[in-house]
Write a protein that holds these residues in place. Structure first.
Motif, short mmCIF file in Angstrom:
data_model
loop_
_atom_site.label_atom_id
_atom_site.label_comp_id
_atom_site.label_asym_id
_atom_site.label_seq_id
_atom_site.Cartn_x
_atom_site.Cartn_y
_atom_site.Cartn_z
N GLN A 164 0.83 -1.20 0.00
CA GLN A 164 0.00 0.00 0.00
C GLN A 164 0.88 1.26 0.00
OE1 GLN A 164 -2.58 0.64 3.38
NE2 GLN A 164 -4.18 1.44 2.05
N VAL A 165 1.91 1.24 0.80
CA VAL A 165 2.82 2.39 0.85
C VAL A 165 3.54 2.57 -0.48
CG1 VAL A 165 4.94 3.28 1.88
CG2 VAL A 165 3.12 2.38 3.34
N ALA A 168 1.20 4.07 -2.89
CA ALA A 168 0.94 5.47 -2.49
C ALA A 168 2.10 6.36 -2.93
CB ALA A 168 0.74 5.56 -0.97
N GLN A 169 3.33 5.86 -2.76
CA GLN A 169 4.50 6.65 -3.17
C GLN A 169 4.53 6.83 -4.68
OE1 GLN A 169 7.29 4.02 -1.11
NE2 GLN A 169 7.99 5.77 0.08
N MET A 171 2.00 6.71 -6.74
CA MET A 171 0.91 7.61 -7.12
C MET A 171 1.28 9.07 -6.84
SD MET A 171 -2.50 5.66 -5.73
CE MET A 171 -3.09 4.14 -6.52
N THR A 172 1.85 9.29 -5.67
CA THR A 172 2.25 10.65 -5.30
C THR A 172 3.27 11.19 -6.29
OG1 THR A 172 1.83 10.19 -2.99
CG2 THR A 172 3.29 12.03 -3.47
N TRP A 175 1.59 11.95 -9.60
CA TRP A 175 0.73 13.13 -9.50
C TRP A 175 1.55 14.41 -9.47
CZ3 TRP A 175 -3.79 13.86 -11.12
CH2 TRP A 175 -4.54 14.96 -10.73
N TRP A 205 -4.10 3.13 -14.27
CA TRP A 205 -4.18 4.21 -13.28
C TRP A 205 -3.44 5.45 -13.78
CZ3 TRP A 205 -1.61 7.64 -10.21
CH2 TRP A 205 -2.35 8.21 -9.17
N GLN A 208 -5.54 7.36 -16.11
CA GLN A 208 -6.57 8.12 -15.40
C GLN A 208 -5.99 9.37 -14.74
OE1 GLN A 208 -9.43 5.48 -13.09
NE2 GLN A 208 -7.94 4.01 -13.82
N ALA A 209 -4.77 9.25 -14.23
CA ALA A 209 -4.12 10.42 -13.61
C ALA A 209 -3.90 11.51 -14.66
CB ALA A 209 -2.79 10.02 -12.98
N GLU A 212 -7.32 13.07 -15.47
CA GLU A 212 -7.78 13.95 -14.39
C GLU A 212 -6.96 15.23 -14.31
OE1 GLU A 212 -10.96 11.85 -12.51
OE2 GLU A 212 -10.09 13.74 -11.86
N PHE B 161 -11.01 9.97 -7.79
CA PHE B 161 -9.59 9.98 -8.13
C PHE B 161 -8.81 10.97 -7.26
CE2 PHE B 161 -5.87 11.33 -10.32
CZ PHE B 161 -5.33 10.13 -10.73
N ALA B 168 -2.98 9.01 -1.04
CA ALA B 168 -1.64 8.53 -1.44
C ALA B 168 -0.58 9.52 -0.99
CB ALA B 168 -1.58 8.31 -2.94
N GLN B 169 -0.87 10.81 -1.16
CA GLN B 169 0.11 11.83 -0.75
C GLN B 169 0.30 11.83 0.76
OE1 GLN B 169 -2.01 15.03 -2.81
NE2 GLN B 169 -0.16 15.44 -4.00
N THR B 172 2.27 8.78 1.77
CA THR B 172 3.68 8.95 1.41
C THR B 172 4.37 9.86 2.41
OG1 THR B 172 3.15 8.61 -0.90
CG2 THR B 172 5.22 9.74 -0.43
N TRP B 205 -4.83 3.93 10.31
CA TRP B 205 -3.78 3.68 9.32
C TRP B 205 -2.44 4.19 9.82
CZ3 TRP B 205 0.07 5.62 6.29
CH2 TRP B 205 0.51 4.80 5.25
#
Lengths: 430, 430
Positions: A164-165, A168-169, A171-172, A175, A205, A208-209, A212, B161, B168-169, B172, B205
């Motif tokens: 998950q981390v 998340a990293q 994705m961050t 983004w 994903w 989609q980013a 968006e 999204f 996610a941010q 992170t 979390w």
């Protein structure tokens, strides 16, 4: 609430297929396939996997049985009714019925041909041999399978929380890249990252980013399946395999010299507008443009896929000017080893002087650099190329000698025929 | 596969309750509650919400109907059988049966008392009045509800999204903090972030991130429900409300001067070891320590909760030395406005000279700074304090005049009685 049915369904999977659709493939492969199906349907070609990053010992990382399962799964795929409907009914590059009926019938009946797999020196020798229009469709799924099996090999011992981390990293990071790109006025950028993606779901994903974060500035994806699911444009034109195979089939040096232009003459007959994009670097950009017939100067744009991109773009601009064309009406597509800083730099340098577009690949869909110990998810340079046609070896020079391929004597012959002089090598990361 | 039952279940919720358990509360509230239940059960107190960040107009952000629904939901809660079993059967601070039977029977029968809610000047006036052992348990759920309703108000127009990227941010960011903390040798740190958390799920979390990333260096959480679910230690000792209420009940200045020590004498009877932690700043740390009886110097540690933390720790160390105690056997707990840089700095400064521990609150469980436009999720300074006891106003001075509370004349009286001289103000962020 536990969804027992979903759990049971998941447990029943024999494998977790990586490529689940024949059109989980790049759009330009279908366009080129149609062209080959019309012009060279009976050519026998061999495609071969080439790992340019030798330090990544794929055969040690990836289980051969799992690799065979994934490849076998792809051989079992056929075009679904919905996919066929989309290819037949959709508008591509503003054009209806891009794919002719005879080609669609061929595609609807197609199953991908056999593969040959061996291990040697910690690497996989993976080759595909047979009729060109069939074999050529293996390139993208083969690469995507190897890339994702490698990701899975690295991820398989990680816990639920670590995963998950990790995502998340990632994705961050993506983004932040998208936010950075938002600052570029009139940006035009597409996803070209199917072949070396981290995984299918991750590419989806990433797309989609981009949708968006960039809105209209995101022009689409090279991946047909994702384009269909996300209702966006499918993007792509042509690639090196067309001149490479046609060059290999040339009977003498004169025919060889003409081959890259003959291919584009066929393309000229079939396509117009934004599909008329020159990929000039197969045997050296400078010589290709100098010798090019005038009708090529009328084409819409040039894709820069090797060498220093700014140099390549300046060469293209000079060439258009020398042929009496206004570069401001022309399109340059950058597609080699891009990341946000390079995109921003090229955008600033060429925005306003020429129309600019970007095909962003590996560092869009596979930037997990530094996120696991030993950097085990860093992208690397894996390709799958046509290496022979009707028994003749193919040659690619490009504008970076580090990307050259083919037997040494043939490389020398091609350099002579195409008048390629000194070239500057630069490191190939992805 | 859509889990229809889950969807239908979700749609049936009248509200999405923020506080779903009586023990979604800080452990020290239960410890203090037991002490109050034994020593001062019939005291009538008033707790009141105080938003020290006036620029956050809570009554404009949060719908009054939703706030009432959430508060009413808490009034409907009672201790579940499993929660009661855990409180009765678990070991806290190495001790079995921390909670006496008469107190457990009281807790098992408890429903939280009525609240009083009004809007004024863009803020909510929220007060709780009644018997001290009942009213005091409102503090944490009331704060958590307001914080999470504020989060929900900011998040409610965000797309699926955007929400995924936001979390996610935040994940992170927290993970980077945890990685930073891993570098501190012999670190001891606990979660004190219930009251001003972003949301319950997010706190849960964050606790998992601390467990995963810090292992034994993460000593536990102040939140009883999360401690129970995640099978970790519940952490906490006592707070300002004990001296504040007892001081308010003092009949004259002599009794007032003695009140903070009387409270700790009760605590001394009830607890030992790591539960004997002095919170010296209610009416100024320096005066409190100077006047302290010798038996207090024998206590295990001191918690620093206002003023400059390094100065407070040096004061504590000097005091222990002056009383013939070896500071290396003593514990200092830092719990005011911590984030990783300050934690690292204090750790480096005091590690080895004294035992050090950290209670990390708001910037553990609610650091969404800079992640939404207008910084609408930045944490702010919301408290819920005992403001009166048996009709007498309470006073808190602390070591930071910006945190002082109570009627002006009473503040002056307390300053005189406790010999508080010049203090240095510092900004209260959280």
């Amino acid at each position: 609430m536990v969804d027992i049915a979903t759990r049971v369904y998941n447990h029943k999977w024999k494998i977790d297929p990586i490529v689940r659709s024949l059109i989980d493939n790049d759009f330009y492969k279908l366009l080129m396939c149609q062209s080959v199906f019309r012009n060279r349907p009976d050519t026998n070609v061999t495609f071969s996997l080439i790992n340019r990053s030798k330090q990544i010992r794929l055969a040690d990382l990836i289980d051969e049985g799992e690799l065979r399962e994934q490849l076998d799964h792809v051989r079992g795929l056929s075009l679904s009714r919905g996919e066929s409907t989309w290819l037949r009914g959709n508008t591509f590059y503003g054009k209806r019925q891009m794919f002719r009926s005879d080609f669609m019938e061929f595609l609807e009946g197609l199953r991908l041909p056999a593969y040959h797999l061996e291990k040697r020196d910690g690497q996989y020798e993976l080759t595909f041999e047979g009729r060109w229009p069939e074999v050529m469709l293996w390139e993208i799924p083969a690469l995507a399978i190897l890339m994702e099996l490698r990701s899975r090999a690295v991820l398989k011992d990680m816990g639920r929380f670590e995963l998950q981390v990790l995502y998340a990293q990632a994705m961050t990071r993506l983004w932040e890249k998208v936010q950075h790109l938002r600052n570029l006025p009139d940006l035009r950028i597409a996803d070209f990252g199917t072949r070396r993606r981290h995984s299918f779901l991750w590419q989806d994903w990433c797309v989609q980013a981009m949708i968006e974060g960039l809105g209209d500035r995101f022009t689409g994806t090279s991946n047909c399946l994702i384009a269909m699911h996300r209702d966006i444009e499918a993007i792509g034109t042509n690639a090196h395999e067309l001149p490479m195979v046609n060059a290999a089939l040339a009977e003498d040096d004169t025919a060889l010299r003409r081959a890259p232009y003959d291919v584009l003459a066929d393309w000229h007959d079939e396509h117009e507008g934004n599909l008329r994009i020159i990929l000039p670097d197969t045997y050296g950009t400078r010589g290709f443009l100098e010798q090019a017939p005038d009708w090529l100067a009328g084409w819409t744009g040039i894709r820069i896929d090797s060498g220093d991109p700014a140099t390549g773009a300046e060469t293209a601009i000079s060439w258009w000017k020398s042929r009496g064309e206004d570069p401001r009406n022309k399109l340059i597509i950058f597609s080699d080893g891009l990341d946000v800083d390079k995109i921003a730099q090229l955008h600033h340098q060429f925005h306003g002087r020429v129309k600019v577009s970007f095909g962003w690949g590996t560092l869009l869909t596979n930037d997990f650099r530094g996120l696991v110990p030993g950097d085990g998810l860093a992208p690397f340079s894996l390709v799958c190329k046509a290496v022979a046609a009707n028994g003749q070896p193919t040659v690619k020079l490009s504008d970076n000698p580090a990307k050259a391929m083919g037997p040494a004597d043939e490389v020398e012959r091609y350099k002579r025929v195409f008048g390629v002089g000194q070239q500057t090598a630069s490191e190939v990361v992805v």
